[in-house]
Design a protein around this motif. Structure first.
Motif, PDB file in Angstrom:
ATOM      1  N   SER A   1     -14.795  35.961   1.597  1.00  0.00           N
ATOM      2  CA  SER A   1     -16.165  35.453   1.629  1.00  0.00           C
ATOM      3  C   SER A   1     -16.838  35.842   2.937  1.00  0.00           C
ATOM      4  O   SER A   1     -16.170  36.227   3.911  1.00  0.00           O
TER       5      SER A   1
ATOM      6  N   ALA B   1     -10.684  31.076  -5.055  1.00  0.00           N
ATOM      7  CA  ALA B   1     -11.976  30.403  -4.947  1.00  0.00           C
ATOM      8  C   ALA B   1     -12.128  29.337  -6.022  1.00  0.00           C
ATOM      9  O   ALA B   1     -11.767  29.552  -7.177  1.00  0.00           O
TER      10      ALA B   1
ATOM     11  N   GLN C   1     -20.699  30.802  -1.470  1.00  0.00           N
ATOM     12  CA  GLN C   1     -20.807  32.240  -1.237  1.00  0.00           C
ATOM     13  C   GLN C   1     -22.134  32.783  -1.765  1.00  0.00           C
ATOM     14  O   GLN C   1     -22.750  33.644  -1.138  1.00  0.00           O
TER      15      GLN C   1
ATOM     16  N   LEU D   1     -17.595  29.424  -4.695  1.00  0.00           N
ATOM     17  CA  LEU D   1     -18.496  30.468  -5.204  1.00  0.00           C
ATOM     18  C   LEU D   1     -19.956  30.065  -4.990  1.00  0.00           C
ATOM     19  O   LEU D   1     -20.803  30.905  -4.660  1.00  0.00           O
TER      20      LEU D   1
ATOM     21  N   MET E   1     -22.707  34.608  -7.086  1.00  0.00           N
ATOM     22  CA  MET E   1     -21.360  34.892  -7.583  1.00  0.00           C
ATOM     23  C   MET E   1     -20.878  33.842  -8.569  1.00  0.00           C
ATOM     24  O   MET E   1     -21.114  32.644  -8.395  1.00  0.00           O
ATOM     25  N   ASP E   2     -20.205  34.295  -9.607  1.00  0.00           N
ATOM     26  CA  ASP E   2     -19.465  33.405 -10.507  1.00  0.00           C
ATOM     27  C   ASP E   2     -18.094  34.034 -10.738  1.00  0.00           C
ATOM     28  O   ASP E   2     -17.784  35.083 -10.159  1.00  0.00           O
ATOM     29  N   PHE E   3     -17.254  33.386 -11.553  1.00  0.00           N
ATOM     30  CA  PHE E   3     -15.899  33.920 -11.733  1.00  0.00           C
ATOM     31  C   PHE E   3     -15.910  35.298 -12.393  1.00  0.00           C
ATOM     32  O   PHE E   3     -15.059  36.143 -12.101  1.00  0.00           O
TER      33      PHE E   3
ATOM     34  N   LEU F   1     -16.794  37.818  -9.642  1.00  0.00           N
ATOM     35  CA  LEU F   1     -15.667  37.932  -8.711  1.00  0.00           C
ATOM     36  C   LEU F   1     -14.560  38.795  -9.335  1.00  0.00           C
ATOM     37  O   LEU F   1     -13.963  39.655  -8.676  1.00  0.00           O
TER      38      LEU F   1
ATOM     39  N   LEU G   1     -11.250  34.805  -1.286  1.00  0.00           N
ATOM     40  CA  LEU G   1     -11.757  34.415  -2.605  1.00  0.00           C
ATOM     41  C   LEU G   1     -10.802  34.822  -3.722  1.00  0.00           C
ATOM     42  O   LEU G   1     -10.597  34.073  -4.674  1.00  0.00           O
TER      43      LEU G   1
END
Lengths: 268, 268
Positions: free
Chosen positions: A251, A216, A224, A221, A179-181, A184, A257
């Motif tokens: 999460s 988050a 996660q 992240l 996961m990254d922004f 997400l 998150l």
């Protein structure tokens, strides 16, 4: 264009830097929706554009995307402008255009975080283990959904009217992806229009505005990674052509998150 | 400047038309907050600026206001731009500036409404009659609060730590004023920072971003008039300098008028 070995989500996010805060991308067939691209990918691409900007400060705190018009298959351009930069946060205005016509506007706040008094007040709904919940397939004309592994405990797409609009599921990218922004952001939009669930059928509907609040941090992240996210969403009111939907993304370990708050247009 | 016989809220909203979608206003002492103006009035003034624009289509559907920097006492200028106008909705970008420095950015979607399948899925919390709930006074340094009659059943400002952040109250303008979209916008911001309630003390805190989703039509507001509004708000997570607060505003007769979703900065 798919790069061998890369994830379809990364292909969809790909942006070419044009200078002066402008970036060129193109729509991605694997993330098509019933009409036009999946809004989650569009929102994620806007986040990515700010992340690519050399003046960017910190990570996303909040994002609001307004879907002003259709995005046609093909290239688009994103313009980004840091309207104001403070010591710990930065305010952005963004536009996504095709052939000079604005299709999407957005504002974003990025910022740095600091250790403070902390409290997690809400709690996630009780859920069985992901392995104990069946995956569901979406119809082919909802292409984007095939990029997510979704295991619903409530609100799977059916042709039955539902007394409520609550959807709850385990979800992750398919194939799994850390996961990254951007991902997400995209995941906050995986809840198909709540009016479909209530009515047990497809009606004309489309997100007008999506706001994502990010709790988050980058460290959250990393922790996660590609684990399952617990997603839950519901609507409050369907009234004269517009309804809301609020989503929470939790999460695997039970912290919040992000939340998503949408206004969705519908007919009939 | 207070006009004899006019409501302080209308005085605070007053804008002078400068042309090219620009408007001049000034801060209003009765709506001061602990630092700077009450964000609800700022948000309401942005709605009013769009309402004054000759090209405006329909009524507010959603508004996101990003508080980018302090607003000093005195004059400010609002610039409004209809980025895209569709058949049934219109997308706006707005900036509030002082001496050429942007203090606030916003996007808004205005639109027309139509008869559709309707459903009210959420329900308001059970409440006693307003007359059976005491009014509370806020300290003088929270000037804006004196323009609202507030009767809390949960979450009145105290110096005691609270296990949750839920605030629930009956609220209306003081003196009473027939509701319009500007006052509904402002009312979405009456919930003082939830971190005060949790911690039982004032800490440095300020709204970074406020999103308002409007369900009410003009007819709904006429029906509501100056009656009591049931407001309820809560936070989900306080984490590394930012927390959220989601508010619901219900009509006297029990329909959902608007929701507000904030990200609030806090220290300590």
């Amino acid at each position: 264009m798919t790069h061998p070995g890369s994830h379809a989500f990364d292909d969809g996010l790909t942006l070419e830097t044009l200078g002066d805060g402008r970036y060129r991308g193109r729509t991605s067939a694997p993330y098509n929706n019933m009409v036009g691209p999946f809004g989650g990918l569009t929102a994620a691409t806007l986040v990515r554009a700010v992340e690519l900007h050399p003046d960017r400060l910190g990570d996303p705190v909040t994002l609001t995307v307004n879907f002003a018009g259709p995005i046609a298959e093909g290239e688009f351009e994103i313009s980004t402008r840091a309207v104001r930069t403070n010591r710990s946060n930065q305010h952005w205005y963004l536009e996504l255009s095709q052939n000079g016509t604005v299709a999407t506007t957005a504002t974003a706040v990025f910022g740095t975080r600091r250790t403070t008094w902390d409290a997690l007040e809400s709690s996630p709904p009780a859920m069985p283990d992901p392995a104990d919940v069946d995956t569901v397939d979406f119809p082919e004309f909802i292409a984007w959904a095939n990029n997510y592994e979704m295991r619903f405990t409530a609100g799977a797409l059916t042709e039955t009217e539902s007394a409520d609009s609550v959807a709850t599921l385990w979800v992750r990218d398919s194939p799994p992806r850390p996961m990254d922004f951007a991902s997400l952001t995209s995941m906050s939009d995986i809840f198909y229009p709540r009016v479909f669930q209530r009515r047990g059928k497809y009606v004309a509907a489309g997100t007008i505005s999506l706001t994502v609040h990010f709790f988050a941090t980058a460290e959250d992240l990393t922790a996660q990674s590609d684990g399952y996210v617990l997603g839950t969403a519901h609507a409050r009111r369907f009234h004269q052509g517009y309804f809301d939907q609020t989503a929470e993304l939790w999460s695997t370990s039970g912290t919040l998150l992000a939340t998503g708050h949408q206004v969705v247009y519908y007919k009939d």
